[in-house]
Design a protein around this motif. Structure first.
Motif, mmCIF file in Angstrom:
data_model
loop_
_atom_site.group_PDB
_atom_site.id
_atom_site.type_symbol
_atom_site.label_atom_id
_atom_site.label_comp_id
_atom_site.label_asym_id
_atom_site.label_seq_id
_atom_site.Cartn_x
_atom_site.Cartn_y
_atom_site.Cartn_z
ATOM 1 N N ILE A 1 54.598 -104.180 -2.675
ATOM 2 C CA ILE A 1 55.523 -104.646 -3.694
ATOM 3 C C ILE A 1 54.819 -105.654 -4.609
ATOM 4 O O ILE A 1 53.888 -106.341 -4.192
ATOM 5 C CB ILE A 1 56.817 -105.266 -3.100
ATOM 6 C CG1 ILE A 1 56.532 -106.499 -2.238
ATOM 7 C CG2 ILE A 1 57.585 -104.248 -2.305
ATOM 8 C CD1 ILE A 1 57.795 -107.240 -1.818
ATOM 9 N N GLY B 1 58.204 -102.086 -6.025
ATOM 10 C CA GLY B 1 58.855 -103.336 -5.664
ATOM 11 C C GLY B 1 58.833 -104.250 -6.862
ATOM 12 O O GLY B 1 57.873 -104.973 -7.083
ATOM 13 N N LEU C 1 62.711 -100.712 -4.937
ATOM 14 C CA LEU C 1 61.540 -100.343 -4.132
ATOM 15 C C LEU C 1 61.010 -98.959 -4.429
ATOM 16 O O LEU C 1 60.002 -98.536 -3.875
ATOM 17 C CB LEU C 1 61.913 -100.416 -2.649
ATOM 18 C CG LEU C 1 62.264 -101.828 -2.181
ATOM 19 C CD1 LEU C 1 63.026 -101.787 -0.877
ATOM 20 C CD2 LEU C 1 60.996 -102.653 -2.032
#
Ligand SMILES: [Zn+2]
Length: 826
Positions: free
Chosen positions: A453, A715, A741
């Motif tokens: 992320i 992310g 995500l």
């Protein structure tokens, strides 16, 4: 006295000399040649303890914690006799060198190297390597210990390791079978990688949601090593990976940190070249997301590195890899031992410089933002304080006034009024760089090809208003809020509904058989206004309880809840307490799917949330047993992220549908939505993507991977519009920042409630590819679709991801207890 001591020392010296001869090699101790069997965690620990017993003047072993399955978490300190005697002074000198402890260090000549093994339980060569490394340090490489303290954690994740090792031992053939298709090379769900709650501990350093991390950080922060190595394994066809790491590097990483990890890598090259071993560097494993065993130590000033040996859970004691090479455990652990020793060697050679450069990292007078100021719900502030304390980050309270700077809510310059409840976190403190990493609105990303992320900024994650200020904001020492007072007898009590604490309070009341109401409409009573979701506990509803008043007081104190007393069932503005808009909370029976098909991480997040955070019972149902399960025993079925192709076949889908029609509630998370999207009778639909440009076909081979990032969101943070009149969003405001995500997108529901949706696609933090962004506008984030008496509840974004997005957790609790509360009771 002096003479006497000398005599004792000489006598003791002889004695220790004979004792040192008791120092056994791992093979001698274990009763098999190291690498020819997998050692269980307790055997590894037993070996370390036997060594500490044999050479107590060189090795000290301490237990620093216990895992969920009651295994010991252990550290060994290995150094020269003199250093072991002065261990506490060395530790304090190091902290003084960084400003974390007051005073001048008396000596800064000792390097501190921390080696962490087996964070991923099925990357199991590394605990074996830990034993051999310990032995070699005390025999062949004792010279290195003169000016180095080596701290070895032989197993960060003992529960995962033993899950793997026990499975392997019971499965393997004798002799081992090198055929990749043999069962010993194919671990069953969930595999040995994660810990007991199926969390990836190598994603948990910064959030410290797991007991292993929490206990480790306490010692880590007392020591603050100069070098930290996290030993891993990758697939059996990749040889070995070591530093320097891949781009992107977070911008706070200093030139020294970059240079020195290159020097360390060069030292390994020397040994690998001499043996003709293959390796690669500078590719794949980057230094950005702060929760890894390489980045976290790096942001704490160390040279933090990941070493990856080829092998992994599929390799067992030996496997024939795709290149026709039989890769053995012996070979794997040998490589890890070589890099471990080589790391200590270069640390020892550069001990003085390591100390000098380490100290420089802790000068944080030049960071752009001088203070971060956050305000909001007290429970949320408290949970942020608890996170900061885990990292020894200091915070204070604001003085009344206004602060200006970057406003997180708007993504622009702005002003915020603050008072003594607001928190101020200054960057000019020893842990200032970690403050920057955790708080800065948008971490600078110099390469979008990252492993993880790209956004995590904590004010968004904790649902707090925040300003990042380029000048130092005035503040005072932390003020402790008053404990809520004891209740006096009344008609009833109202509790606000905004935080996980409030949810824990409700869960505890239900466990104690309280009958609790919640309001679907705002009302006012006793001069106070209460929003949707507020809990109402009346004496009249709870006549069945033996000690209503005493128990309520106890539970209220435990969760530090502020309850407002109401003296009548009549409200100043409706609804009255007896209104149909104020409903009894059902004591829901909650089930969750588990096993093959589910993402073990997502299942683990739900399991951990119910068991360790909400403290509310949860029944796990194996996906293999779904067809035979009597769903009528449950009110709620949570389907974690996963791939349900064969699990949610026609029969099982029909079964779930029938159960929902009759009043059941399905909560589907992330990938689980794919099982329903576009299916007959479902309003949930994929959003069609029409941004595929014909030029993509002409992208050269070498650029395809990079081109692919145009479609990626791994992310990133977006502002979501929330319908907070819907029970799924009680306790939230109109705006909610979501951590997106993935780039799967769903249209708004035609028939159903669009509780959360993306109105625009401004990226508040992180990276999102241009094609992915183009498809994101006006898409669903949270929704509810009614079927008969029941509901399907959709979480496009997984709010429990790694359990660190604190502000998303209430959506799940709301879905369990408040949404479609008309559904039948069992
Ligand atoms: Zn790993």
């Amino acid at each position: 006295m002096q003479k006497f001591l000398l005599v004792v020392l000489v006598a003791f010296g002889c004695f220790t000399l004979t004792r040192a001869q008791n120092l056994q090699s791992p093979s001698a101790f274990l009763g098999y040649d190291i690498g020819t069997q997998f050692s269980r965690h307790h055997q590894v620990i037993d070996y370390f303890e036997s060594v500490a017993e044999a050479v107590p003047y060189n090795v000290k072993v301490e237990q620093y914690g216990t895992t969920n399955e009651r295994r010991a978490l252990v550290l060994a300190y290995i150094s020269s006799e003199e250093n072991i005697e002065n261990l506490e002074t060395i530790r304090e000198n190091n902290l003084k060198n960084t400003g974390l402890l007051e005073g001048e260090p008396t000596n800064t000549d000792v390097a501190i190297v921390w080696l962490s093994y087996n964070v991923h339980g099925n990357e199991a060569s590394s605990s074996e390597a830990a034993m051999l490394t310990l032995y070699k340090l005390l025999t062949e490489r004792k010279d290195l210990l003169k000016n180095t303290v080596v701290i070895i954690d032989p197993g960060i994740n003992p529960d995962g390791r033993d899950r793997y090792v026990n499975w392997y031992n019971e499965t393997k053939s004798t002799p081992y079978d090198i055929d990749q298709q043999a069962s010993e090379h194919n671990e069953p769900w969930p595999g040995g990688r994660p810990n007991h709650y199926l969390f990836d501990l190598n994603r948990d350093w910064a959030w410290a949601t797991q007991i292993e991390t929490q206990e480790r950080l306490k010692v880590y922060n007392q020591w603050m090593p100069h070098i930290h190595v996290d030993f891993h394994e990758q697939g059996p066809n990749e040889p070995y990976y070591f530093a320097p790491a891949a781009e992107p590097f977070h911008e706070i990483i200093s030139d020294w940190q970059r240079d020195f990890q290159t020097q360390i890598g060069q030292n390994h090259v020397k040994y690998f070249d001499a043996e003709g071993w293959l390796f690669f560097t500078r590719e794949r494993f980057d230094l950005f997301y702060p929760s890894y065993g390489d980045t976290y130590p790096t942001y704490m000033g160390a040279i933090g590195m990941t070493y990856e040996q080829g092998g992994h859970g599929m390799s067992g004691l030996g496997i024939l890899n795709d290149e026709g090479h039989v890769l053995t455990l012996v070979e794997r652990l040998t490589h890890h031992t070589v890099t471990g020793l080589s790391t200590v060697e270069i640390a020892s050679k550069n001990a003085k410089q390591l100390n000098t450069e380490f100290a420089k990292f802790f000068d944080n007078s030049n960071l752009k933002y001088k203070s971060y100021v956050v305000k909001g719900n007290q429970d949320k502030l408290n949970s942020l304080k608890s996170l900061l304390s885990k990292h020894d980050i200091k915070f204070e309270n604001a003085n009344n006034g206004k602060v200006s700077g970057y406003d997180y809510a708007t993504g622009k310059q702005g002003t915020m009024s603050v008072d003594a409840n607001s928190l101020v976190i200054h960057t000019n403190q020893p842990k200032g760089k970690m403050v920057k990493v955790l708080f800065e609105p948008n971490a600078k990303l110099n390469d979008s090809l990252t492993y993880d992320i790209t956004a995590w900024s904590v004010p968004y994650a904790y649902g707090l208003d925040a300003i990042a200020s380029t000048s130092k904001v005035s503040s005072s020492k932390t003020y402790e809020g008053k404990m809520p007072t004891v209740l006096s007898e009344a008609y009833g009590y109202v509790s606000k509904w905004n935080s996980l604490k409030d949810a824990q309070f409700l869960a505890d009341l239900l466990k104690h058989d309280f009958r609790v109401r919640f309001t679907e409409k705002p009302f006012s009573s006793n001069g106070e206004n209460f929003d949707r979701g507020s809990l109402i506990i009346t004496k009249g509803d709870n006549k069945h309880l033996e000690d209503f008043f005493g128990t309520l007081n106890q539970i209220k104190q435990k969760y530090e809840q502020h309850l407002t007393q109401i003296n009548s069932g009549f409200s100043q503005t409706t609804p009255d307490i007896g209104s149909p808009d104020i409903k009894l909370v059902n004591k829901q029976k909650v089930a969750v799917l588990y096993g093959e098909g589910t993402s073990s991480l997502s299942y683990g997040e739900i399991w951990h949330f119910f068991e360790q955070q909400l403290h509310y019972p949860l029944t796990s149902i194996n996906t293999d047993d779904l067809s035979g399960t009597n769903l009528n025993k449950y009110n709620v079925l949570i389907i974690p992220n996963g791939y349900y192709g064969s699990v949610l076949n026609e029969n099982n889908l029909q079964k779930i549908n029938d159960w929902v029609q009759a009043g059941g509630k399905v909560i589907a998370i992330d990938g689980a939505l794919r099982s329903f999207a576009g299916k007959d009778g479902f309003s949930l639909k994929y959003k069609s993507s029409d941004n595929y440009s014909s030029n993509d076909n002409l992208t050269p081979y070498a650029e395809r991977e990079r081109e692919y990032t145009n479609n990626l969101i791994t992310g990133a943070i977006f502002k979501t519009k929330i319908d907070n009149t819907h029970p799924m969003a009680f306790g939230y405001s109109k705006d909610y920042f979501t951590l997106k995500l993935g780039s799967s997108t769903y249209d708004l529901l035609d028939s159903g409630y669009n509780v959360g949706h993306l109105a625009d696609t401004k990226v508040y933090s992180g990276f999102a590819g241009k094609d992915a962004l183009a498809n994101l506008g006006n898409t669903l984030v949270f929704g509810e679709e009614r079927k008969g008496s029941g509901s399907f509840i959709y979480f496009v974004d997984n709010t429990l991801f790694r359990s660190f997005w604190e502000n998303g957790k209430l959506f799940l609790v709301n879905s369990v207890f408040f949404v479609n509360n008309n559904a039948y009771e069992l």
